[in-house]
Write an enzyme that holds these catalytic residues in place. Structure first.
Site, PDB file in Angstrom:
ATOM      1  N   ASN A   7       0.800  -1.160  -0.139  1.00 53.18           N
ATOM      2  CA  ASN A   7       0.041  -0.024   0.101  1.00 53.18           C
ATOM      3  C   ASN A   7       1.115   1.215  -0.073  1.00 53.18           C
ATOM      4  O   ASN A   7       1.300   1.595   1.246  1.00 53.18           O
ATOM      5  CB  ASN A   7      -0.691   0.142   1.172  1.00 53.18           C
ATOM      6  CG  ASN A   7      -1.724   1.168   1.396  1.00 53.18           C
ATOM      7  OD1 ASN A   7      -1.946   1.841   0.494  1.00 53.18           O
ATOM      8  ND2 ASN A   7      -2.929   0.991   2.216  1.00 53.18           N
ATOM      9  N   ARG A  91      -2.764  -2.174  -3.315  1.00 52.88           N
ATOM     10  CA  ARG A  91      -3.774  -1.513  -3.168  1.00 52.88           C
ATOM     11  C   ARG A  91      -3.807  -0.364  -4.254  1.00 52.88           C
ATOM     12  O   ARG A  91      -2.888   0.377  -4.127  1.00 52.88           O
ATOM     13  CB  ARG A  91      -4.048  -0.948  -1.836  1.00 52.88           C
ATOM     14  CG  ARG A  91      -5.266   0.093  -1.547  1.00 52.88           C
ATOM     15  CD  ARG A  91      -5.416   0.480  -0.264  1.00 52.88           C
ATOM     16  NE  ARG A  91      -6.387   1.424   0.085  1.00 52.88           N
ATOM     17  CZ  ARG A  91      -6.527   2.574   0.057  1.00 52.88           C
ATOM     18  NH1 ARG A  91      -5.277   3.390  -0.623  1.00 52.88           N
ATOM     19  NH2 ARG A  91      -7.620   3.336  -0.007  1.00 52.88           N
ATOM     20  N   HIS A 180     -13.088   2.718   0.625  1.00 51.43           N
ATOM     21  CA  HIS A 180     -13.196   1.710   1.274  1.00 51.43           C
ATOM     22  C   HIS A 180     -13.549   0.332   0.800  1.00 51.43           C
ATOM     23  O   HIS A 180     -14.282  -0.692   1.620  1.00 51.43           O
ATOM     24  CB  HIS A 180     -13.852   1.931   2.738  1.00 51.43           C
ATOM     25  CG  HIS A 180     -13.229   2.837   3.657  1.00 51.43           C
ATOM     26  ND1 HIS A 180     -14.125   4.113   3.980  1.00 51.43           N
ATOM     27  CD2 HIS A 180     -12.327   3.382   3.771  1.00 51.43           C
ATOM     28  CE1 HIS A 180     -13.454   4.653   4.773  1.00 51.43           C
ATOM     29  NE2 HIS A 180     -12.050   4.447   4.460  1.00 51.43           N
ATOM     30  N   HIS A 207     -18.277   0.858   8.232  1.00 50.36           N
ATOM     31  CA  HIS A 207     -16.937   0.911   8.150  1.00 50.36           C
ATOM     32  C   HIS A 207     -16.426   2.418   8.890  1.00 50.36           C
ATOM     33  O   HIS A 207     -16.533   3.577   8.060  1.00 50.36           O
ATOM     34  CB  HIS A 207     -16.196   0.860   7.100  1.00 50.36           C
ATOM     35  CG  HIS A 207     -14.561   1.218   6.911  1.00 50.36           C
ATOM     36  ND1 HIS A 207     -13.647   0.026   6.739  1.00 50.36           N
ATOM     37  CD2 HIS A 207     -13.975   2.009   7.294  1.00 50.36           C
ATOM     38  CE1 HIS A 207     -12.495   0.512   6.821  1.00 50.36           C
ATOM     39  NE2 HIS A 207     -12.689   1.622   7.119  1.00 50.36           N
ATOM     40  N   ARG A 240     -13.166  15.142   8.084  1.00 52.53           N
ATOM     41  CA  ARG A 240     -13.748  15.449   6.682  1.00 52.53           C
ATOM     42  C   ARG A 240     -15.204  15.748   7.069  1.00 52.53           C
ATOM     43  O   ARG A 240     -15.825  15.117   7.936  1.00 52.53           O
ATOM     44  CB  ARG A 240     -13.551  14.163   5.719  1.00 52.53           C
ATOM     45  CG  ARG A 240     -12.428  13.714   5.387  1.00 52.53           C
ATOM     46  CD  ARG A 240     -12.528  12.600   4.474  1.00 52.53           C
ATOM     47  NE  ARG A 240     -11.091  12.001   4.169  1.00 52.53           N
ATOM     48  CZ  ARG A 240     -10.853  10.917   4.017  1.00 52.53           C
ATOM     49  NH1 ARG A 240     -12.001   9.920   4.076  1.00 52.53           N
ATOM     50  NH2 ARG A 240      -9.631  10.302   3.879  1.00 52.53           N
ATOM     51  N   ASP A 282      -9.828  12.143  17.171  1.00 52.30           N
ATOM     52  CA  ASP A 282      -9.858  10.782  17.593  1.00 52.30           C
ATOM     53  C   ASP A 282     -11.033  10.618  18.449  1.00 52.30           C
ATOM     54  O   ASP A 282     -11.152  11.503  19.463  1.00 52.30           O
ATOM     55  CB  ASP A 282      -8.505  10.712  18.374  1.00 52.30           C
ATOM     56  CG  ASP A 282      -8.079   9.285  18.661  1.00 52.30           C
ATOM     57  OD1 ASP A 282      -9.017   8.598  19.372  1.00 52.30           O
ATOM     58  OD2 ASP A 282      -7.197   8.807  18.789  1.00 52.30           O
ATOM     59  N   GLU A 333     -15.063  -1.256  15.768  1.00 46.70           N
ATOM     60  CA  GLU A 333     -14.647  -2.494  16.092  1.00 46.70           C
ATOM     61  C   GLU A 333     -14.522  -2.182  17.593  1.00 46.70           C
ATOM     62  O   GLU A 333     -14.602  -3.167  18.351  1.00 46.70           O
ATOM     63  CB  GLU A 333     -13.412  -2.992  15.577  1.00 46.70           C
ATOM     64  CG  GLU A 333     -13.500  -3.666  14.141  1.00 46.70           C
ATOM     65  CD  GLU A 333     -12.020  -3.935  13.379  1.00 46.70           C
ATOM     66  OE1 GLU A 333     -11.304  -4.258  14.206  1.00 46.70           O
ATOM     67  OE2 GLU A 333     -12.168  -3.798  12.424  1.00 46.70           O
ATOM     68  N   GLU A 382      -8.162  -5.810   4.947  1.00 43.30           N
ATOM     69  CA  GLU A 382      -8.046  -5.368   3.519  1.00 43.30           C
ATOM     70  C   GLU A 382      -6.788  -6.117   2.619  1.00 43.30           C
ATOM     71  O   GLU A 382      -6.834  -6.396   1.429  1.00 43.30           O
ATOM     72  CB  GLU A 382      -7.823  -3.979   3.454  1.00 43.30           C
ATOM     73  CG  GLU A 382      -9.126  -3.063   3.807  1.00 43.30           C
ATOM     74  CD  GLU A 382      -8.871  -1.742   4.013  1.00 43.30           C
ATOM     75  OE1 GLU A 382      -9.079  -0.902   2.652  1.00 43.30           O
ATOM     76  OE2 GLU A 382      -8.690  -1.385   5.019  1.00 43.30           O
TER      77      GLU A 382
END
Length: 396
Positions: A7, A91, A180, A207, A240, A282, A333, A382
């Site tokens: 990646n 990727r 994603h 996600h 974003r 965060d 998660e 991924e």
């Protein structure tokens, strides 16, 4: 076969070496600050020591050379020679409309990646640099491009078209692509495995992380996804904005004398939960600040959960129901409180969370016994998805 997964970013290169005989991770690492004052962190998974040191990487080629040297070295290595590496999977952010699935890298593939430079200006050039670097250092080793946009290529025109003059779609390729995609493909496929692969299974995958997106799929085929022409669209994220009224852009540029580049920096780097809270991008920091009474931090968390919940409701309508809801990525998660906030109020759709199960970690079902919809935490992978595509293409 052992497959190296790459990646490549503009000044970084992440990698994993995976043994596809049992899909086990052999090593992983990161080359940082390529072209500046590089650093390599290499982590063997066989008990050998971690290597972490400053190194000189003028280009991605020197970074790849350093990675390969560590993979075969006596002190840090996990393979005896480079001949054990059967293929490389890369990727690639954007494949445009031409590439609807992963492909072996050839002249046509490279041309398509270049063609998509305007659509992925920060990622596609770097992705191609990673491919060219591997070709130079590993001549004759098959290279495979796995496009992050390929999952969204199954969408129907009514889902991917924007209500703009049609010429912009024909001439400039303006449409919803979604991102994603490799993660959504992995998680939706795993959801089908966990629920028995019943025909017509409708999955909504959340996600959720610093970058967040949702997807709706039936039998693993994408029906809709929240990101659009770029990863800026959809729900609010770490920095974003997600979906906004387009006229806000002109209004703020006029009111604050901003250039378009400055405005895009605001939307990409200064908005999202960071912009609302003024605290952090965060979510762990936001949880802590909200617990201490920070009203804006709580607002940022509430706004995020609200927007994710709206997308879930919209996708239920688009698919005529839902059978499985999954949570993945950093927030999905690891944040039980965010999962609970999102699921609260969705009982009318048969979505009912079990509070005790929701405290769990790893791959686990967290739906209540009387929930009509099965709810799972499914850690994404991924890199393994890229390795699987690479193996399938190389073996024909």
């Amino acid at each position: 076969m052992k497959i190296l997964v790459i990646n490549a970013g503009s000044s970084s290169l992440k990698y994993q070496l995976i043994d596809m005989e049992n899909e086990s991770l052999l090593a992983k690492g990161l080359c940082e600050r390529i072209g500046i004052d590089g650093r390599l962190e290499h982590k063997p998974q066989n008990g050998k020591p971690v290597f972490a040191s400053e190194m000189n990487f003028p280009t991605h080629q020197e970074a790849i050379e350093a990675v390969l040297e560590k993979l075969v070295s006596e002190e840090y290595g996990v393979v005896s020679s480079m001949s054990e590496i059967g293929a490389v999977g890369h990727r690639v952010l954007h494949g445009g409309a031409e590439f609807t699935k992963s492909c072996l890298v050839d002249d046509a593939c490279e041309a398509a990646i270049r063609k998509c430079f305007p659509l992925g200006p920060l990622h596609n050039p770097a992705n191609l640099m990673g491919i060219k670097a591997c070709q130079a250092v590993m001549p004759g080793t098959p290279q495979v491009a796995v496009f992050d946009t390929s999952f969204g290529m199954d969408m129907a025109p009514k889902a991917y078209m924007y209500a703009l003059p049609y010429e912009y779609y024909e001439k400039d390729s303006v449409r919803r692509y979604g991102f994603h995609g490799t993660s959504h493909r992995f998680v939706s496929a795993r959801a089908l495995e966990l629920t028995g692969k019943k025909p017509g299974t409708r999955v909504i995958n959340a996600h959720l992380g610093n970058g967040s997106s949702l997807s709706a799929s039936i039998d693993g085929k994408c029906v809709d996804t929240s990101m659009g022409l770029t990863p800026l669209a959809g729900v609010p994220m770490g920095t974003r904005s997600g979906d906004i009224d387009p006229s806000i852009i002109q209004y703020l540029m006029t009111q604050n004398d901003l250039s378009i580049d400055e405005m895009m920096t605001v939307l990409n780097k200064k908005s999202g939960v960071l912009g609302i809270s003024g605290v952090s991008s965060d979510f762990r920091d936001l949880d802590n600040a909200a617990a201490e009474g920070n009203v804006r931090a709580q607002l940022a968390l509430d706004k995020f959960a609200y927007e994710v919940k709206k997308y879930i409701g919209a996708y239920i309508a688009a698919m005529g129901g839902v059978d499985v809801l999954t949570f993945t990525a950093g927030v999905g998660e690891n944040s039980s409180s965010m999962r609970a906030s999102i699921c609260e109020g969705l009982e009318c759709f048969g979505i009912k969370l079990d509070p005790e199960k929701n405290k769990g970690r790893g791959e686990i079902e967290i739906s209540a016994d009387d929930s009509d919809v099965r709810i799972f935490i499914i850690p994404t992978n991924e890199e393994l998805m890229i390795a699987r595509d690479t193996l399938a293409l190389v073996q024909g």
